[in-house]
Structure formats: structure tokens, C-alpha cells
Design an enzyme around this catalytic site. Structure first.
Site, short mmCIF file in Angstrom:
data_model
loop_
_atom_site.label_atom_id
_atom_site.label_comp_id
_atom_site.label_asym_id
_atom_site.label_seq_id
_atom_site.Cartn_x
_atom_site.Cartn_y
_atom_site.Cartn_z
CG HIS A 114 -0.15 0.02 7.44
ND1 HIS A 114 1.03 0.40 8.16
CD2 HIS A 114 0.27 1.28 6.70
CE1 HIS A 114 2.06 0.76 7.47
NE2 HIS A 114 1.39 1.79 7.10
CD GLU A 115 -1.41 2.34 3.12
OE1 GLU A 115 -0.31 3.81 2.63
OE2 GLU A 115 0.00 1.67 3.34
CB CYS A 134 5.36 1.93 7.84
SG CYS A 134 4.61 3.49 7.18
CG LEU A 135 6.32 1.15 1.31
CD1 LEU A 135 5.40 1.67 0.11
CD2 LEU A 135 8.05 0.34 1.14
CG HIS A 195 0.11 6.42 5.78
ND1 HIS A 195 1.25 6.73 5.89
CD2 HIS A 195 0.55 5.45 5.35
CE1 HIS A 195 2.09 5.77 6.57
NE2 HIS A 195 1.20 5.22 5.79
N GLY A 224 0.30 -1.10 -0.25
CA GLY A 224 -0.25 0.44 0.32
C GLY A 224 0.87 1.32 0.04
CD GLN A 240 2.94 5.77 3.04
OE1 GLN A 240 1.59 5.32 2.89
NE2 GLN A 240 4.61 4.94 3.67
#
Length: 188
Positions: free
Chosen positions: A141-142, A99-100, A145, A46, A51
């Protein structure tokens, strides 16, 4: 299409609520194409617009079932409903995530087992996603953000303190730090 730099924790765009998408323009369509390419190159499951430095309420996702079926899409202006999270400590083997925007690390985090997400797609058509398990984790999670919340903000106190030590050691936790998949070596 382009692989975009991914912001790392500490960048203000990651810690502020994102704005609604008022109109699906060519710029929004290009952003989504670039986000897919960036997510795939990372690789991730994702990626939310903040991000990549864009404060808009949209994210892309991808996941492959155990039977090999792909699940991929975009949600614009999502709304999230969750079943209450089961009490207790997360199982580090079954409930860890990464997480990226805090790359290379994973920590256990309890999430709701089932969610419903609504929104629109790039054509402006309604999206309705009701999922369980890992797919539900991805959606939560997304969505976080888009509200300026990183998963590390939800960790236990001891794990949160560990993330802060990692961030200091790697020079993260300040504005302007990013990495580009396929370009930057993140081995610590």
C-alpha cells in the site's frame, strides 16, 4: 515535531511518481519525525511522504502483532518484490483496506501475501523487510503511494465507481484538499 495535513485523493502529488531521496538531510529527518507523529495521530499503520505533500520516495509504518510486539520503521528509496497475487475475488472480511488519503472508507482488495522490501533507513543503513499477511499489505500500500497509485485505483469497477460517488459527495478529487488529524472532523 508537527502533525501535518494529509492530502486527499485528487491532489496531484498523490497521483505522480515521487522522486528518489538523494541525501538524508536534517529536513528529511524532520519530515520522518513529523510523519510518525501524523501517522500516530490519524491513526494509521503507514504514511508515505506524498500523502503529506512531499514528493519523495519514503514511507513510515507501524503495526502491532497479536502478541503485542511493535513493528515500526522507515524505508527510504524502497524496492519491492512480491509473490504473485492469488487469483480470485478478495474476501471483504479479511482483505479490506483503507487509506488516510481516502479517509473513513474501506474496500476489499486482493494483494500479494508475501513481499520483500529493500531500501535504506535514516542512517543510510540497508533495510531488508520480508513479511507476509497484513505487514505485506502495508508495504504494498505504502509503496504504491510512491508510484502515484492509491488503493482505490486498484479496486473492482463497481467499488471504484462507489469511491468516485463518495469523492464527489465530499468535495474530494481536486487539488488542495486535505485533512489534519486531531483538527478536522471527517464524519460524513
Amino acid at each position: 515535531m508537527a502533525i501535518l495535513p494529509i492530502r486527499i485523493m485528487g491532489d496531484p502529488v498523490l497521483h505522480s511518481p515521487a522522486a528518489e531521496v538523494d541525501e538524508i538531510t536534517d529536513e528529511v529527518r524532520q519530515l520522518v519525525r513529523d510523519m510518525y507523529e501524523t501517522m500516530d495521530a490519524a491513526p494509521g499503520v503507514g504514511l508515505a511522504a506524498p500523502q503529506v505533500g512531499v514528493s519523495l520516495r519514503l514511507y513510515v509504518y507501524t503495526y502491532q502483532d497479536d502478541d503485542g510486539r511493535p513493528w515500526r520503521g522507515v524505508v527510504i528509496n524502497p524496492v519491492l518484490w512480491m509473490k504473485p497475487t492469488e487469483p480470485g475475488s478478495p474476501d471483504p472480511d479479511e482483505e479490506s483496506e483503507g487509506c488516510l488519503s481516502f479517509p473513513g472508507e474501506r474496500f476489499p482488495l486482493r494483494r500479494s501475501e508475501e513481499v520483500l522490501v529493500t531500501g535504506i533507513d535514516l542512517d543510510g543503513s540497508p533495510v531488508r523487510i520480508q513479511v507476509e499477511g497484513w505487514r505485506a499489505r502495508i508495504m504494498q500500500h505504502e509503496f504504491d503511494h510512491l508510484d502515484g497509485v492509491l488503493y482505490i485505483d486498484r479496486l473492482s469497477d463497481s467499488d471504484w465507481k462507489t469511491t468516485q460517488k463518495i469523492a464527489r459527495k465530499r468535495g474530494w478529487g481536486r487539488p488542495g484538499v486535505s485533512w489534519t488529524p486531531g483538527v478536522d472532523d471527517l464524519d460524513a
